[in-house]
Design a protein around this motif. Structure first.
Motif: not given
Length: 132
Positions: A94-103, A108-110, A112-120
């Motif tokens: 299920v696709k969810k939209t979330l909001t986090i601070p830009s920094w 997290a992207e730098k 290589g964090i998997n956002f879906s895995a962390i949220l799950t």
């Protein structure tokens, strides 16, 4: 939520037929044990579909009100834990939209964090869910 629904088991030519009156569905199995497991699975599938469509699960009928067609038929109960069934079998994403601070997004992207895995993992931890 765990419920026990009455099931009528009838020996067919090759398979044991399981009829679940409260859901008005049939399934079958190679033997009584298999037919009961198939009935549990059928109830689980139909039940979570009903919930997903905004419906409510039927209340189980009293086993004493269920009449078999033949003296050879077996009227029994099959229990289903709908929450457990959903966790074990409903694996659609299920696709969810979330909001986090830009920094934080940048870091997290730098990394290589998997956002879906962390949220799950975080949701499972918060809800105290061990499996799946």
């Amino acid at each position: 939520m765990k419920k026990a629904y009455p099931v009528i088991l009838s020996q067919g030519k090759k398979m044991v037929i399981a009829y679940i009156p409260d859901f008005e569905i049939n399934t079958q199995g190679e033997n009584i044990t298999d037919a009961m497991e198939m009935a549990r699975d059928a109830i689980g599938v139909v039940g979570i579909d009903m919930e997903d469509e905004g419906g409510t699960l039927p209340e189980p009928s009293a086993v004493s009100t269920i009449k078999a067609d033949s003296a050879d038929d077996i009227v029994t109960l099959v229990d289903v834990d709908f929450g457990e069934y959903r966790r074990k079998n409903d694996m659609k994403a299920v696709k969810k939209t979330l909001t986090i601070p830009s920094w934080l997004n940048f870091e997290a992207e730098k990394a290589g964090i998997n956002f879906s895995a962390i949220l799950t993992a975080a949701l499972k931890s918060e809800l105290k869910i061990q499996s799946r």
